[in-house]
Design a protein around this motif. Structure first.
Motif, PDB file in Angstrom:
ATOM      1  N   GLU A 127      -2.846  -5.445 -25.081  1.00 16.68           N
ATOM      2  CA  GLU A 127      -2.931  -6.500 -26.088  1.00 16.68           C
ATOM      3  C   GLU A 127      -1.592  -6.666 -26.810  1.00 16.68           C
ATOM      4  N   ILE A 128      -0.938  -5.569 -27.113  1.00 13.66           N
ATOM      5  CA  ILE A 128       0.366  -5.614 -27.782  1.00 13.66           C
ATOM      6  C   ILE A 128       1.406  -6.259 -26.869  1.00 13.66           C
ATOM      7  N   THR A 129       1.414  -5.853 -25.606  1.00  8.50           N
ATOM      8  CA  THR A 129       2.367  -6.431 -24.650  1.00  8.50           C
ATOM      9  C   THR A 129       2.157  -7.930 -24.527  1.00  8.50           C
ATOM     10  N   ARG A 130       0.912  -8.343 -24.404  1.00 11.06           N
ATOM     11  CA  ARG A 130       0.597  -9.774 -24.281  1.00 11.06           C
ATOM     12  C   ARG A 130       1.073 -10.529 -25.520  1.00 11.06           C
ATOM     13  N   LYS A 131       0.835  -9.967 -26.689  1.00 15.17           N
ATOM     14  CA  LYS A 131       1.263 -10.607 -27.941  1.00 15.17           C
ATOM     15  C   LYS A 131       2.786 -10.731 -27.987  1.00 15.17           C
ATOM     16  N   LEU A 132       3.497  -9.682 -27.610  1.00 15.82           N
ATOM     17  CA  LEU A 132       4.957  -9.721 -27.604  1.00 15.82           C
ATOM     18  C   LEU A 132       5.483 -10.766 -26.620  1.00 15.82           C
ATOM     19  N   LEU A 133       4.846 -10.876 -25.472  1.00 19.27           N
ATOM     20  CA  LEU A 133       5.253 -11.881 -24.480  1.00 19.27           C
ATOM     21  C   LEU A 133       5.013 -13.294 -25.004  1.00 19.27           C
ATOM     22  N   LEU A 134       3.882 -13.514 -25.668  1.00 19.31           N
ATOM     23  CA  LEU A 134       3.602 -14.831 -26.235  1.00 19.31           C
ATOM     24  C   LEU A 134       4.602 -15.189 -27.330  1.00 19.31           C
ATOM     25  N   GLU A 135       4.912 -14.240 -28.196  1.00 21.51           N
ATOM     26  CA  GLU A 135       5.891 -14.478 -29.255  1.00 21.51           C
ATOM     27  C   GLU A 135       7.261 -14.790 -28.658  1.00 21.51           C
ATOM     28  N   SER A 136       7.615 -14.071 -27.613  1.00 22.34           N
ATOM     29  CA  SER A 136       8.876 -14.311 -26.935  1.00 22.34           C
ATOM     30  C   SER A 136       8.903 -15.709 -26.331  1.00 22.34           C
ATOM     31  N   ALA A 137       7.796 -16.118 -25.720  1.00 22.07           N
ATOM     32  CA  ALA A 137       7.724 -17.444 -25.108  1.00 22.07           C
ATOM     33  C   ALA A 137       7.924 -18.542 -26.151  1.00 22.07           C
ATOM     34  N   PHE A 143      10.573  -6.810 -21.383  1.00 19.09           N
ATOM     35  CA  PHE A 143       9.706  -6.436 -20.271  1.00 19.09           C
ATOM     36  C   PHE A 143      10.244  -7.023 -18.972  1.00 19.09           C
ATOM     37  N   SER A 144       9.650  -6.614 -17.872  1.00 19.07           N
ATOM     38  CA  SER A 144      10.017  -7.165 -16.574  1.00 19.07           C
ATOM     39  C   SER A 144       9.273  -8.480 -16.353  1.00 19.07           C
ATOM     40  N   LYS A 145       9.763  -9.251 -15.408  1.00 24.34           N
ATOM     41  CA  LYS A 145       9.089 -10.495 -15.031  1.00 24.34           C
ATOM     42  C   LYS A 145       7.671 -10.184 -14.535  1.00 24.34           C
ATOM     43  N   GLY A 146       7.502  -9.048 -13.897  1.00 27.47           N
ATOM     44  CA  GLY A 146       6.182  -8.643 -13.417  1.00 27.47           C
ATOM     45  C   GLY A 146       5.169  -8.497 -14.538  1.00 27.47           C
ATOM     46  N   ALA A 147       5.636  -8.101 -15.728  1.00 26.37           N
ATOM     47  CA  ALA A 147       4.729  -7.978 -16.872  1.00 26.37           C
ATOM     48  C   ALA A 147       4.158  -9.338 -17.245  1.00 26.37           C
ATOM     49  N   VAL A 148       5.001 -10.372 -17.158  1.00 26.35           N
ATOM     50  CA  VAL A 148       4.525 -11.724 -17.472  1.00 26.35           C
ATOM     51  C   VAL A 148       3.448 -12.120 -16.463  1.00 26.35           C
ATOM     52  N   TYR A 149       3.746 -11.935 -15.182  1.00 28.60           N
ATOM     53  CA  TYR A 149       2.773 -12.289 -14.152  1.00 28.60           C
ATOM     54  C   TYR A 149       1.512 -11.429 -14.237  1.00 28.60           C
ATOM     55  N   GLY A 150       1.656 -10.197 -14.688  1.00 28.35           N
ATOM     56  CA  GLY A 150       0.507  -9.303 -14.818  1.00 28.35           C
ATOM     57  C   GLY A 150      -0.427  -9.668 -15.957  1.00 28.35           C
ATOM     58  N   HIS A 151       0.096 -10.346 -16.967  1.00 27.74           N
ATOM     59  CA  HIS A 151      -0.705 -10.683 -18.144  1.00 27.74           C
ATOM     60  C   HIS A 151      -1.153 -12.138 -18.184  1.00 27.74           C
ATOM     61  N   PHE A 152      -0.561 -12.982 -17.326  1.00 29.54           N
ATOM     62  CA  PHE A 152      -0.887 -14.403 -17.345  1.00 29.54           C
ATOM     63  C   PHE A 152      -1.003 -14.926 -15.927  1.00 29.54           C
TER      64      PHE A 152
END
Length: 56
Positions: free
Chosen positions: A12-22, A45-54
């Motif tokens: 959940e934290i990783t997803r939130k950080l990715l959304l804020e970054s976006a 994070f890596s690009k894979g983290a983005v694909y892993g969460h979305f």
């Protein structure tokens, strides 16, 4: 002593950080200037983290 985060909490934290970054990357570069690489890098994070969460 701090409690360890569960896997679900970490995700959940990783997803939130990715959304804020976006949001920041889209605001800075616009739709055509934003990229998965820029978003992932900005969030630390890596690009894979983005694909892993979305679903992209």
């Amino acid at each position: 002593m701090r409690k360890r985060l569960t896997q679900k909490e970490r995700k959940e934290i990783t997803r939130k950080l990715l959304l804020e970054s976006a949001v920041e990357i889209f605001a800075k570069f616009g739709f055509h200037g934003a990229s998965v690489d820029k978003i992932a890098d900005h969030a630390g994070f890596s690009k894979g983290a983005v694909y892993g969460h979305f679903s992209i």
